[in-house]
Design an enzyme around this catalytic site. Structure first.
Site, short mmCIF file in Angstrom:
data_model
loop_
_atom_site.label_atom_id
_atom_site.label_comp_id
_atom_site.label_asym_id
_atom_site.label_seq_id
_atom_site.Cartn_x
_atom_site.Cartn_y
_atom_site.Cartn_z
CD GLU A 96 -2.77 1.53 0.36
OE1 GLU A 96 -2.37 1.52 -0.81
OE2 GLU A 96 -3.92 1.86 0.68
CG ASP A 97 -0.97 4.65 -1.63
OD1 ASP A 97 -1.60 4.20 -0.65
OD2 ASP A 97 -1.53 5.22 -2.58
CG ASP A 100 -5.20 9.16 6.54
OD1 ASP A 100 -4.61 9.71 7.46
OD2 ASP A 100 -6.18 9.67 5.95
CG PHE A 149 -3.98 15.25 1.05
CD1 PHE A 149 -4.77 14.19 1.47
CD2 PHE A 149 -3.74 15.41 -0.31
CE1 PHE A 149 -5.32 13.30 0.56
CE2 PHE A 149 -4.29 14.53 -1.23
CZ PHE A 149 -5.08 13.48 -0.79
NE ARG A 162 -3.57 8.27 -9.72
CZ ARG A 162 -4.14 7.84 -8.59
NH1 ARG A 162 -3.39 7.45 -7.59
NH2 ARG A 162 -5.45 7.80 -8.47
#
Ligand code: 5GP
Ligand code: MG
Length: 174
Positions: A96-97, A100, A149, A162
């Site tokens: 996963e990137d 959160d 963010f 991206r």
């Protein structure tokens, strides 16, 4: 809020991924692991990690949607694209990137464990622990990031940014 400012440069990301890959390689050597990336954000990380690991692996992807656009969402998760590889008896590593609140990955780990993989672990490049809502054990983590963010290195804001090779935060344009 649309001017990217680099917080982790590409060289640092690459170096950390090489370290993670060394760890993962040691743990999975001879096990022909199945790496499952969560689309879309993790494809950049997965592709670098996989090549740095330099052992035989297989790759598959899932796509989960959390309702809502922008930087916040409702927390309701839906599986949009399932894995195509049978995972029963496989050594599965979810890639996963960013973690959160933990909701996305918690949902996926529960979903996958139901199908009885031999082992199931989680590798995340970025972690924002200050925002966690549900507990998730992260077996391999690249960087802890502040509660901001972030975009770039696969991560988007409404499909933009991206492509940026560095991890960035967005600032007001002057
Ligand atoms: P969670 O369910 O852990 O709250 O959310 C994880 C998902 O939200 C990640 O897969 C990612 O798509 C998105 N996300 C969380 N934080 C960020 C962030 O700082 N930047 C971007 N671009 N996406 C994020
Ligand atoms: Mg994601």
């Amino acid at each position: 809020m649309d001017k990217p400012k680099v917080i982790i440069p590409r060289e640092e990301i690459a170096k950390r991924i090489d370290e993670l890959a060394t760890e993962v390689r040691r743990d999975y050597k001879g096990k022909n692991p199945l790496l499952i990336g969560i689309l879309k954000g993790s494809f950049v990380f997965l592709s670098d990690l996989m090549r740095s690991m330099n052992i035989p692996v297989e790759v598959d992807f899932v796509r989960l949607s959390s309702y809502g656009a922008g930087t916040e969402n409702s927390g309701k998760i839906k599986l949009v694209k399932d894995v195509e590889t049978p995972i029963k008896g496989r050594h599965v590593l979810v890639v996963e990137d960013i973690i959160d609140r933990g909701l996305t990955v918690r949902f996926l780990l529960d979903y996958l464990s139901f199908r009885e993989p031999s082992s199931l672990k989680l590798c995340a490049l970025f972690d924002k622990p200050s925002r966690r809502k549900v507990e998730v054990p992260i077996d391999y983590v690249g960087f802890t990031v502040p509660d901001e963010f972030v975009v770039g290195y696969g991560l988007d804001l409404d499909e933009k940014f991206r492509y940026l090779p560095d991890l960035c935060v967005l600032e007001e344009r002057d």
